[in-house]
Design a protein around this motif. Structure first.
Motif, mmCIF file in Angstrom:
data_model
loop_
_atom_site.group_PDB
_atom_site.id
_atom_site.type_symbol
_atom_site.label_atom_id
_atom_site.label_comp_id
_atom_site.label_asym_id
_atom_site.label_seq_id
_atom_site.Cartn_x
_atom_site.Cartn_y
_atom_site.Cartn_z
ATOM 1 N N THR A 53 -77.358 105.559 115.798
ATOM 2 C CA THR A 53 -77.080 105.061 117.000
ATOM 3 C C THR A 53 -75.900 105.666 117.480
ATOM 4 O OG1 THR A 53 -77.834 102.915 116.616
ATOM 5 C CG2 THR A 53 -76.075 102.982 118.342
ATOM 6 N N ASP A 74 -83.182 103.708 121.367
ATOM 7 C CA ASP A 74 -82.725 103.201 120.303
ATOM 8 C C ASP A 74 -83.418 101.891 119.665
ATOM 9 O OD1 ASP A 74 -81.051 102.620 117.990
ATOM 10 O OD2 ASP A 74 -79.157 102.296 119.289
ATOM 11 N N GLU A 75 -84.087 102.244 118.496
ATOM 12 C CA GLU A 75 -84.915 101.124 118.089
ATOM 13 C C GLU A 75 -85.853 100.324 119.271
ATOM 14 O OE1 GLU A 75 -83.952 99.349 114.824
ATOM 15 O OE2 GLU A 75 -82.420 100.995 114.035
#
Ligand SMILES: Nc1ncnc2c1ncn2[C@@H]1O[C@H](COP(=O)(O)OP(=O)(O)OP(=O)(O)O)[C@@H](O)[C@H]1O
Ligand SMILES: [Mg+2]
Lengths: 339, 266
Positions: free
Chosen positions: A52, A167-168
């Motif tokens: 991240t 991000d995910e």
């Protein structure tokens, strides 16, 4: 938007010696990485490995401690987020709750001063791409998780950024929906031809979607490669055990089993269980059997307590009996040395 | 939760009983303001609107109504500006002493009014400032800031910081982000805090008494001062009713605008 994208050899993003610390914590440690135009690149790593943080530095939300980031060859290290030609899809989507789906999607164009008609046009087109026609006037809280995810994607894509950072993005969805969205995301990426930098800690997601995978561990890159390279030729013992499951032999065990010193990996699907006592191989007892649906994972233990895992197709499972003595056999070229 | 019929009944009875005890006196005042008699006797002798129609002729009452309204409006505006700026700053920036500052900002509402009042009065007098309208405004602003600040802070906490980042990510500068994202999302909480501030200021007595100069009389003070004067007493019921009628819808509106306890903004 119709160009069929193939990753090219021109570079979209370069990270040079990028380092980020939060007080004592080294979140990212001298990372060097080139992302090619049009490629689907995945940052894979366990929780806290710095994925991240890398993404946030590329987006411009986080300042670098040292090093530099280049977008399209230009140094953007000090450039604020709103002036960078990248867009982000957040894990919690971060949709604006007081705006409709259409207003959310038009937001980026609006703040950049794009005229109303063109805004409408482009937003409507992108709604088609993410299959949300008919939802334009809903508020985010009137949508399901999967629909919100699509809005977040559309809101970013409509700006036609050079790079999309994710991000995910599927982390909040249930397994079934996640698998559907994986296929859809990949196909959208190929249709629009935008570079995707995708963060996940799910190794199967990384393997199935990416052109290339970057494996992170403790703020450092362990290996960069295609999914096949990563899985079949892991460079380090960390990669071998994080991506898929594997048998690792090191030290005396390596000496004894492989006949050389070093660290070696052997995938369970390359281990065969034989009950023919004339076979030469490693003798071990079947200590437990894990049924996985399509196949089973058989755990074996040698008499000096070494554990080896083998994958067995379920049609052969009837031959495998708990507590039985077996011989484990593999081809020499199934064993790889890792660092 | 499952409750038996009996306890359900007694709970309900207690609740209504308490509400009755709380609101009965208010109702009495309201009824008595339409009484023909000039004393607060019960039962009322007859219906008349004479106190209502002549109340504005009572010079001191009219002046008090006007200064209370002005005071509350100005204190409210001060609170809107200072209270919301404070909460934005506390939310946005990390700095040394942030927690202490936030505590100091909220303190005036917890401190007894009499302490605030004495402290302010001493300070004004010590520095040679006249006690007058300005000093009352300063006094009221101290506790009005708190309600605006508390409301806005509560709202800001529920807004994901990702929204601001998402806005910047999509190309908006900080001014655009404030105008298009932050402000629309906090607006109603600012208003909720503001009308609460107005209501607080409108019926405050203690701080007012200490900070007001000789020439200033607010509505609650007027009530207090005239409570024991027989010929003015009926007007007190009128004024009390007016204060009530102004405060009730304000309190209701403030509650509507403020945050519902368990709802997420998405
Ligand atoms: N704002 C911050 N302040 C202090 N430490 C931080 C901050 N952000 C991240 N870290 C630390 O930096 C390291 C890397 O965090 P990061 O969020 O990049 O991990 P991640 O790989 O994304 O993990 P996950 O898969 O759990 O999301 C962690 O040790 C984390 O605790
Ligand atoms: Mg993360």
């Amino acid at each position: 938007m119709t160009s069929k994208a193939k990753p090219s050899s021109t570079i979209a993003i370069s990270l040079r010696e990028v380092r980020k610390t939060f007080g004592e914590v080294v979140a990212v440690d001298s990372v060097d990485l080139d992302v090619f135009n049009g490629e689907f690149l995945t940052l894979l790593g366990p929780s806290g490995s710095g994925k991240t943080t890398v993404l946030r530095m590329v987006a411009g939300f986080e300042a670098l401690t040292s090093g530099s980031i280049l977008l399209d060859g230009e140094d953007v290290t000090g450039v604020p987020a709103f002036e960078r030609d990248v867009n982000t899809v957040f894990q919690d989507y971060a949709l604006f709750p007081h705006m409709t789906v259409l207003e959310n999607i038009e937001y980026g164009l609006k703040v950049k001063g794009v005229a109303r008609d063109e805004r409408r046009n482009r937003a409507t087109k992108i709604l088609e791409v993410v299959q949300l026609i008919g939802f334009a006037d809903r508020k985010p809280n009137q949508l399901s998780g999967g629909q919100r995810q699509r809005v977040a994607l559309a809101r970013a894509l409509v700006n036609q950024p050079k790079v999309l950072l994710l991000d995910e993005p599927l982390g909040a969805l249930d397994l079934k929906l996640r698998e559907e969205m994986q296929v859809e995301l990949k196909s959208i990426q190929q249709r629009v031809g935008i570079t995707f930098v995708y963060v996940t800690h799910d190794q199967s997601e990384a393997l199935s979607m990416s052109d290339r995978v970057v494996v992170f561990n403790a703020g450092k890159i362990e290996q960069i490669g295609t999914p096949q390279e990563i899985y079949e030729h892991p460079a380090t013992s960390f990669v071998a055990s994080f991506v898929g499951i594997t048998n690792l032999f090191s030290g005396d065990r390596a000496q004894q089993i492989i006949g050389r010193s070093g660290t070696f990996t052997l995938r369970p699907e390359h281990v065969q269980i034989s009950f023919d006592s004339s076979q030469t191989g490693l003798s071990a007892t079947i200590s437990s059997i894990q049924y996985l649906g399509a196949e089973s994972r058989v755990h074996c233990t040698t008499k000096d307590n070494l554990k080896v895992i083998a994958t067995v197709a379920n049609e052969h499972l009837s031959r495998v009996v708990l507590g039985q003595l077996a011989t484990l056999v593999w081809k020499p070229d199934a064993v790889f040395e890792v660092s | 939760m499952q409750i038996s019929k009996r306890s359900q009944f007694s709970l309900r009875a207690t609740t209504y009983g308490l509400l009755f005890l709380l609101y009965m006196p208010l109702l009495l005042i309201f009824i008595l303001s339409f009484n023909t008699a000039s004393s607060l006797t019960w039962p009322p002798r007859g219906f008349s609107t004479r106190w209502w129609s002549t109340f504005l002729d009572v010079e001191s009452a009219r002046a008090a109504l006007i200064s209370s309204t002005r005071l509350a409006l100005i204190a409210m505006v001060n609170a809107i500006v200072l209270g919301s700026m404070l909460s934005f700053a506390l939310q946005r920036f990390e700095f040394f002493g942030k927690n202490s500052l936030s505590f100091l900002a909220v303190l005036p509402i917890a401190l007894p009014g009499i302490v605030t009042g004495v402290a302010l009065r001493n300070t004004f007098v010590r520095f040679g400032l006249d006690l007058g309208f300005i000093s009352v405004i300063a006094g009221h602003t101290t506790f009005c800031i708190v309600v605006v600040h508390n409301n806005v802070v509560a709202r800001l906490r529920r807004i994901s910081p990702n929204l601001r980042e998402a806005s910047a990510d999509l190309g908006a500068n900080s001014l655009q982000t404030f105008r298009l994202i932050t402000w629309p999302l906090v607006r109603s909480s600012v208003f909720a805090g503001a009308i609460l501030a107005f209501a607080l200021s409108f019926d405050e007595v203690v701080v007012t008494t200490f900070t007001a100069g000789a020439g200033i009389q607010t509505l609650p003070q007027w009530i207090l001062n005239n409570f024991s004067r027989p010929n003015v007493l009926p007007y007190v019921t009128v004024v009390a009713t007016i204060v009530m009628v102004i405060s009730l819808p304000i309190a209701w509106l403030a509650q509507r605008l403020a945050d519902p306890p368990n709802e997420k903004l998405v």
